[in-house]
Design a protein around this motif. Structure first.
Motif, PDB file in Angstrom:
ATOM      1  N   UNK A   1      84.405  41.768  19.310  1.00  0.00           N
ATOM      2  CA  UNK A   1      84.783  40.404  18.955  1.00  0.00           C
ATOM      3  C   UNK A   1      84.447  39.391  20.029  1.00  0.00           C
ATOM      4  N   UNK A   2      85.296  38.351  20.095  1.00  0.00           N
ATOM      5  CA  UNK A   2      85.029  37.266  21.039  1.00  0.00           C
ATOM      6  C   UNK A   2      85.267  37.721  22.482  1.00  0.00           C
ATOM      7  N   UNK A   3      84.567  37.054  23.399  1.00  0.00           N
ATOM      8  CA  UNK A   3      84.620  37.460  24.797  1.00  0.00           C
ATOM      9  C   UNK A   3      85.944  37.064  25.438  1.00  0.00           C
TER      10      UNK A   3
ATOM     11  N   UNK B   1      86.806  38.458  14.900  1.00  0.00           N
ATOM     12  CA  UNK B   1      86.050  37.203  14.951  1.00  0.00           C
ATOM     13  C   UNK B   1      85.054  37.294  16.106  1.00  0.00           C
ATOM     14  N   UNK B   2      83.873  36.754  15.886  1.00  0.00           N
ATOM     15  CA  UNK B   2      82.961  36.689  17.023  1.00  0.00           C
ATOM     16  C   UNK B   2      82.673  35.220  17.325  1.00  0.00           C
ATOM     17  N   UNK B   3      82.472  34.957  18.578  1.00  0.00           N
ATOM     18  CA  UNK B   3      82.038  33.618  18.965  1.00  0.00           C
ATOM     19  C   UNK B   3      81.381  33.750  20.327  1.00  0.00           C
ATOM     20  N   UNK B   4      80.464  32.886  20.613  1.00  0.00           N
ATOM     21  CA  UNK B   4      79.734  32.999  21.876  1.00  0.00           C
ATOM     22  C   UNK B   4      80.197  31.956  22.880  1.00  0.00           C
ATOM     23  N   UNK B   5      81.352  31.320  22.612  1.00  0.00           N
ATOM     24  CA  UNK B   5      81.846  30.326  23.562  1.00  0.00           C
ATOM     25  C   UNK B   5      82.388  31.021  24.812  1.00  0.00           C
ATOM     26  N   UNK B   6      82.334  30.306  25.914  1.00  0.00           N
ATOM     27  CA  UNK B   6      82.858  30.836  27.168  1.00  0.00           C
ATOM     28  C   UNK B   6      84.380  30.915  27.083  1.00  0.00           C
ATOM     29  N   UNK B   7      84.940  32.083  27.333  1.00  0.00           N
ATOM     30  CA  UNK B   7      86.398  32.206  27.184  1.00  0.00           C
ATOM     31  C   UNK B   7      87.156  31.442  28.272  1.00  0.00           C
TER      32      UNK B   7
END
Lengths: 151, 362
Positions: A60-62, B169-175
């Motif tokens: 998933x999200x980072x 969920x996937x997203x490529x934003x910087x956490x």
């Protein structure tokens, strides 16, 4: 890794190897090569941190997991070739040697450096990995099903 | 009366000198080297790296030596050192799918591709003291076997293929990063995971255990637990491409949890996730359970009022450096504070006594 599709694949591979290899192994191989490579230091070795990221649920999200220590340095050979070193840990000499080898790998000395440093370094790393993998394999569970006596 | 207090420098210096002497212990016993701690106290080193939030085994070993084995003190030293480091950047997310697994077990699928690999585990040991270790022994040798060449895919991916498990969920934003900005609530899952990854193992273990005992029970199975080495890759601006900048050992735990469905979600399995530096499986399993409990809102579950569901309670009390800092400060001089408390009590006493004697007189 395919050099045809990624023009940087070869450099990426040696830089990655230099980053992960033990500083001591690299220093020994470099000393044994006995290669004179006059150079100037573009960026003095600097110790810093890199935030390592993971992914929620592995896919998933980072998210930020925590940092690792990294040391970086850059050098320039007399012919103008620039080399960069980014290595794990806090060994400044390691970073300088990585940068120097990165530069030399872009010159005529590449074959010599590859044979004298990178190939044996890779061999040691591969050996260590396969020893661990073999020990892990010995702990793999072989399930067997008991045959139920029905008579 | 207000009394300014100064002094104590000599006492402090001498206390620290004695600390150094006591740290060394009996000089007839050989001194511990940092390398010995790194190699032979590896799980303590791993815990200090995980909760110190800095992966550097040599530094963690040094911190353990300096702290005389007080791991929270060692974590404090690492956290303090960490703040002095310039940040070179953030890595690409590590690919745990490509992990070279020392250990990989599943409690849900016996015949998972890649198999059940126990690794160097305490499981199935009898927990009897081994007095052979008290004597000088020979270095033990582990057996080897032919290593498989097949990949070790994540076990969750099989459930994913059948659509039986909630998707991520996937997203490529910087956490968001809680080391850069104070943690604010409600926290994103990314911030929760970062916070849990560096949280105190004991606290997270207790929280996870409370969910198992029935406080917001979500019945977790360990779908997969894997421990091993993964490469860390980062984009290097001066190169224009990403390279491996290191390799770390991590423990990853994925739980699969029963879920009856809610107002917003169909019946399916849900996930909890734990990822921790080093070989730290108790912490990773605990993290996965607490992560799952904290997800009640996004899954449309009811708030049962359980502690593990309360992100403010969990996230604001799980950091052992924050906790120890506030807890232990009460032992430091509070002479002036206390002086005013004393004055207040004396005054109240006086007033009470005056009132009583007045009553007696009437």
């Amino acid at each position: 890794m395919n050099v045809m599709t990624d023009p940087n694949a070869a450099r990426k591979a040696w830089l990655g190897l230099l980053a992960k290899a033990p500083a001591r192994d690299l220093a020994q191989l470099w000393a044994a090569l006995d290669l004179k490579a006059p150079h100037q230091i573009l960026r003095a070795p600097e110790i810093g941190g890199v935030m390592v990221r993971g992914r929620a649920g592995a896919i998933g999200e980072a998210f930020n997991l925590g940092e690792i220590t990294v040391t970086r340095a850059s050098i320039k050979l007399e012919d103008g070739t620039v080399g960069h070193g980014y290595v794990q840990g806090r060994d400044k000499n390691h970073a300088l040697q990585a940068a120097l080898i990165d530069a030399l790998m872009q010159t005529d000395a590449a074959a010599r450096v590859r044979d004298g440093v990178l190939t044996p370094l890779q061999a040691t790393m591969t050996q260590k990995k396969s020893t661990r993998a073999a020990k892990a394999a010995a702990t793999k569970v072989d399930f067997f099903t008991m045959v139920r006596g029905e008579d | 009366m207000y009394v300014a207090v100064k002094g104590g420098e000599r006492a402090i210096d001498n206390a620290h000198a004695w600390l150094a002497e006591e740290r060394r212990g009996d000089t007839d016993v050989a001194e511990l080297s940092v390398a010995q701690i790194r190699e032979q106290m590896a799980l303590a080193v791993n815990r200090v790296m995980a909760e110190g939030s800095l992966y550097d085994p040599d530094l963690a070993a040094l911190a353990i030596k300096q702290s005389r084995g007080d791991l929270i003190e060692a974590i404090f030293l690492i956290r303090a050192y960490r703040t002095t480091l310039p940040r070179f950047g953030g890595s690409n997310p590590i690919e745990t799918e490509d992990m070279q697994c020392d250990r990989r077990v599943s409690a849900t699928f016996k015949d998972a591709p890649g198999g059940q690999v126990l690794g160097p585990t305490f499981d199935y040991t009898h927990r009897l003291l081994d007095f052979k270790l008290a004597a000088d022994g020979e270095a033990p040798q582990a057996p080897s076997a032919t290593a498989p060449t097949e990949p070790t895919p994540h076990i969750m991916s099989f459930l994913d293929r059948e659509n039986l498990i909630q998707t991520e969920k996937t997203s490529e934003t910087t956490p968001d990063d809680l080391t850069r900005k104070p943690l604010e609530l409600p926290a994103s899952r990314a911030l929760r995971l970062q916070s849990l990854a560096r949280a105190d193992e004991g606290f997270i273990l207790g929280m996870a255990y409370s969910t198992q005992r029935g406080y917001a029970r979500n019945h977790a199975f360990v779908a997969e637990l894997r421990i091993g080495a993964v490469a860390v890759e980062m984009d290097i601006p001066e190169l224009g491409f990403a390279i491996d900048i290191g390799e770390i050992t991590v423990t990853e735990c994925e739980t699969v949890n029963q879920f009856q469905g809610s107002k917003t979600e169909p019946p399916q399995f849900t996930r909890g996730y734990g990822l921790v530096f080093g070989m730290t499986e108790r912490k990773a399993i605990s993290m996965a359970l607490v992560d799952r409990a904290l997800r009640w809102k996004e899954l449309g579950e009811d708030n049962l009022g359980a502690p593990a569901q309360d992100e403010e309670f969990v996230l604001y009390h799980s950091d052992n450096i924050q906790a120890t800092g506030f807890l232990e400060h009460i032992k430091l001089p509070h002479y002036v504070d206390f002086q005013s408390e004393l004055e207040l009590i004396r005054k109240l006493r006086r007033e009470a006594q005056d009132a009583m004697s007045q009553e007696a007189a009437q």
